[in-house]
Enzyme design. Structure first.
Site, mmCIF file in Angstrom:
data_model
loop_
_atom_site.group_PDB
_atom_site.id
_atom_site.type_symbol
_atom_site.label_atom_id
_atom_site.label_comp_id
_atom_site.label_asym_id
_atom_site.label_seq_id
_atom_site.Cartn_x
_atom_site.Cartn_y
_atom_site.Cartn_z
ATOM 1 N N GLU A 44 -1.054 -44.696 -22.590
ATOM 2 C CA GLU A 44 -1.084 -44.260 -23.996
ATOM 3 C C GLU A 44 -1.143 -42.751 -24.020
ATOM 4 O OE1 GLU A 44 -4.500 -46.043 -25.864
ATOM 5 O OE2 GLU A 44 -3.842 -47.996 -25.083
ATOM 6 N N ASP A 248 -13.221 14.342 6.403
ATOM 7 C CA ASP A 248 -14.037 14.742 7.549
ATOM 8 C C ASP A 248 -15.341 13.965 7.558
ATOM 9 O OD1 ASP A 248 -15.785 16.142 5.772
ATOM 10 O OD2 ASP A 248 -14.266 17.726 5.697
ATOM 11 N N LYS A 270 -14.756 17.967 12.229
ATOM 12 C CA LYS A 270 -15.594 19.059 11.772
ATOM 13 C C LYS A 270 -17.069 18.838 12.013
ATOM 14 C CE LYS A 270 -13.488 22.440 9.191
ATOM 15 N NZ LYS A 270 -13.688 22.660 7.790
ATOM 16 N N GLY A 301 -16.555 16.982 1.549
ATOM 17 C CA GLY A 301 -17.910 16.654 1.138
ATOM 18 C C GLY A 301 -18.376 17.660 0.094
ATOM 19 N N ASP A 303 -18.736 20.084 -2.844
ATOM 20 C CA ASP A 303 -17.766 20.844 -3.627
ATOM 21 C C ASP A 303 -16.876 21.634 -2.669
ATOM 22 O OD1 ASP A 303 -17.359 22.197 -6.568
ATOM 23 O OD2 ASP A 303 -16.998 23.604 -4.927
ATOM 24 N N ILE A 306 -17.852 25.364 -2.080
ATOM 25 C CA ILE A 306 -19.188 25.769 -1.628
ATOM 26 C C ILE A 306 -19.301 25.419 -0.152
ATOM 27 C CG2 ILE A 306 -21.673 25.396 -1.894
ATOM 28 C CD1 ILE A 306 -21.232 25.088 -4.853
ATOM 29 N N THR A 331 -22.177 19.452 -5.443
ATOM 30 C CA THR A 331 -22.528 20.015 -4.150
ATOM 31 C C THR A 331 -23.823 19.405 -3.618
ATOM 32 O OG1 THR A 331 -22.767 22.089 -2.955
ATOM 33 C CG2 THR A 331 -23.800 21.980 -5.128
ATOM 34 N N MET A 383 -26.282 23.610 6.359
ATOM 35 C CA MET A 383 -26.039 23.699 7.814
ATOM 36 C C MET A 383 -27.221 24.324 8.547
ATOM 37 S SD MET A 383 -22.122 25.008 7.516
ATOM 38 C CE MET A 383 -22.328 25.870 5.970
ATOM 39 N N GLY A 412 -28.665 13.007 2.069
ATOM 40 C CA GLY A 412 -29.042 12.931 0.658
ATOM 41 C C GLY A 412 -28.089 12.105 -0.174
HETATM 42 N N1 SAH Z 1 -18.980 21.662 0.563
HETATM 43 C C1 SAH Z 1 -20.219 20.997 0.867
HETATM 44 C C2 SAH Z 1 -20.980 21.698 1.967
HETATM 45 C C3 SAH Z 1 -20.290 21.705 3.288
HETATM 46 S S1 SAH Z 1 -21.237 22.493 4.531
HETATM 47 C C4 SAH Z 1 -21.066 20.870 -0.393
HETATM 48 O O1 SAH Z 1 -20.725 21.460 -1.436
HETATM 49 O O2 SAH Z 1 -22.056 20.161 -0.358
HETATM 50 C C5 SAH Z 1 -22.016 21.133 5.281
HETATM 51 C C6 SAH Z 1 -23.474 21.094 4.957
HETATM 52 O O3 SAH Z 1 -23.691 20.528 3.666
HETATM 53 C C7 SAH Z 1 -24.284 20.223 5.870
HETATM 54 O O4 SAH Z 1 -24.606 20.878 7.063
HETATM 55 C C8 SAH Z 1 -25.514 19.973 5.038
HETATM 56 O O5 SAH Z 1 -26.364 21.064 5.060
HETATM 57 C C9 SAH Z 1 -24.944 19.894 3.647
HETATM 58 N N2 SAH Z 1 -24.756 18.506 3.199
HETATM 59 C C10 SAH Z 1 -23.622 17.937 2.788
HETATM 60 N N3 SAH Z 1 -23.808 16.663 2.412
HETATM 61 C C11 SAH Z 1 -25.120 16.416 2.579
HETATM 62 C C12 SAH Z 1 -25.952 15.285 2.363
HETATM 63 N N4 SAH Z 1 -25.463 14.137 1.881
HETATM 64 N N5 SAH Z 1 -27.264 15.391 2.638
HETATM 65 C C13 SAH Z 1 -27.776 16.544 3.117
HETATM 66 N N6 SAH Z 1 -27.029 17.623 3.347
HETATM 67 C C14 SAH Z 1 -25.730 17.584 3.071
#
Ligand code: SAH
Length: 461
Positions: A44, A248, A270, A301, A303, A306, A331, A383, A412
């Site tokens: 059906e 890097d 690097k 990484g 900025d 910087i 940064t 650094m 961080g």
């Molecule tokens: N252009 C990046 C810095 C490059 S120089 C910026 O603006 O953050 C690389 C340094 O950045 C590292 O030796 C460390 O001192 C710092 N850095 C980058 N990432 C980090 C993180 N997640 N925690 C702690 N330090 C960090």
């Protein structure tokens, strides 16, 4: 993935639906849309099936299911109210290698029907693998509102030009860029606006002038300190567009995951003192990739401007006339400070904040120490892990009190973040004891003390 999604050609194929109710009618309707040759078997049938029968080339056999109904079938849908019968159909179909769907019983199914968003030839199929069809339909409803009906027309237009574009443009970036410009640019807007003839003309014109699109581009993009949530919208958009990505050590895996899946990835290293590629080589590689017509994304990484040598990279690009864009990122100083609960400036503790590199060279950190020890100033050292003892010693030598608060933030903003807190006198030893590893950021100044008061979220370290 419990079920693999694929799209099946059913034109003219015999498809059997067993059952005469509303569910059977819904499935029948979908199969008819795919131009299948549908046979419904049920003693059906309800009004829905009868209505379909009137409008379509549908065969309805008003009798009980017999095994022979399965002969020459591509797929079968068991949609009767009788569970036992449904299982018998599934078993018999299984023995004959016929794809079978038993409604409301995913375990008995060799295929399941998705929620379908139909903008033919554009079709999206959504499935919850049987866990919650309602949720799949809810998702389809959301997509319905996002995808204009004109998407089908756009896909048809693209389909019509597919062969012409193939003969004109070589496979690879040039062809992909051409299509991206067509499908995301003004030509697509014309189609969405119902002006298909104009769109067709413009597409023809664009194809005749496609050679202009041959040069690539470089994107210098800040990837932030690690947490992918800290990317900018622009960074994410370009990451989805790039043909090749140079990254890097500082770019976190979580961020890299967001790069377009089929983009080529090049690791350019690097780590301190072990550069996979030297800076000039990276600069030259970016130029070469752009000359090949690729969209090369240099992911950095934090900025790019910087301590990122972004300036040097764009200098080479400018010298070679390569178009580029720079996208700022958060940064490490901003990211680490925020996630560690340390305000970089504060009316009572720091009226200025200085970012410096603590890179150790020949056992020394060459900085204008007398200017760094100014009062009410936060110092952020990039650094600086290896140079930490030298930095602490120099700051004290030039006049900062030994008990000046200092924090070292490791990785961080990532789930692995650690914050080591102490003073200029104690932090170097604390770092050794804790076996701190790069990347770390050093923050020195009264603001570090505020951390105790400002720990607004648990587990900050
Ligand atoms: N252009 C990046 C810095 C490059 S120089 C910026 O603006 O953050 C690389 C340094 O950045 C590292 O030796 C460390 O001192 C710092 N850095 C980058 N990432 C980090 C993180 N997640 N925690 C702690 N330090 C960090």
């Amino acid at each position: 993935m419990e079920f693999f999604p694929l799209f099946l050609r059913l034109q003219g194929e015999r498809c059997l639906v067993v059952g005469g109710g509303e569910v059977a009618a819904r499935k029948t309707e979908l199969l008819l849309k795919a131009n299948a040759q549908v046979v419904v078997v049920a003693p059906e049938t309800g009004t829905d099936i009868s209505a379909l029968e009137e409008q379509n080339s549908l065969r309805v056999l008003r009798r009980s299911f017999v095994t022979e109904d399965l002969d020459d079938c591509r797929i079968v849908i068991a949609a009767t109210a009788d569970g036992e019968l449904n299982h018998r159909i599934a078993d018999e179909a299984g023995e004959r290698n016929i794809l079978v769907n038993v409604v409301d019983d995913p375990d008995a199914c060799s295929f399941i029907m998705p929620a379908i968003l139909d903008r033919s030839p554009m079709v999206a199929a959504i499935s919850s693998s049987g866990a919650s069809p309602l949720l799949a339909r809810a998702l389809r409803a959301r997509l319905e509102s996002l995808i204009p009906a004109s998407y089908g027309r756009l896909a048809r237009l693209a389909g019509d030009f597919r062969d012409a574009v193939k003969t004109h443009l070589p496979a690879g970036p040039a062809r992909r860029h051409f299509w991206e410009q067509v499908l995301e640019g003004p030509i697509a807007e014309l189609v969405h606006g119902g002006r298909e003839d104009e769109a067709r003309e413009q597409l023809q014109h664009a194809l005749a002038n496609a050679d202009d699109l041959a040069t690539g581009e470089v994107y210098l993009v800040g990837a932030g300190p690690g947490d992918p949530d800290l990317l900018t919208f622009r960074a994410l958009r370009l990451m989805q567009k790039a043909d090749v990505v140079l990254h890097d050590r500082l770019v976190s895996p979580a961020v890299l995951q967001l790069v377009r899946r089929d983009a080529e990835r090049i690791y350019v290293g690097k780590a301190r003192a072990c550069h996979a590629l030297r800076q000039q080589e990276i600069n030259a590689l970016l130029v070469k990739l752009a000359r090949e017509g690729k969209r090369a994304l240099r992911l950095k990484g934090g900025d790019p401007f910087i301590f990122g040598r972004g300036g040097e990279e764009i200098e080479t690009l400018a010298e070679n006339g390569i178009p580029f864009q720079v996208v700022p990122g958060i940064t490490a100083a901003s990211g680490c400070a925020a996630y560690a609960g340390i305000p970089l400036t504060h009316r009572d503790h720091a009226r200025s904040c200085v970012f410096v590199t603590g890179h150790l060279k020949d056992g020394n950190v060459n900085l204008a120490w007398d200017r760094l020890v100014a009062r009410d100033q936060t110092l952020v050292f990039y650094m600086s892990l290896v140079g930490l003892p030298v930095i602490a010693e120099k700051l004290v030598e030039y006049g900062l009190p030994e008990n000046t608060p200092a924090a070292l933030i490791e990785q961080g903003t990532t789930p692995q973040q650690r914050v080591l807190e102490g003073t200029l006198a104690t932090l170097p030893e604390i770092a050794v004891q804790a076996e701190a590893r790069a990347p770390t950021l050093l923050i020195v100044g009264g603001v570090v003390k505020l951390r105790g008061q400002l720990r607004w979220f648990e587990g900050a370290d």
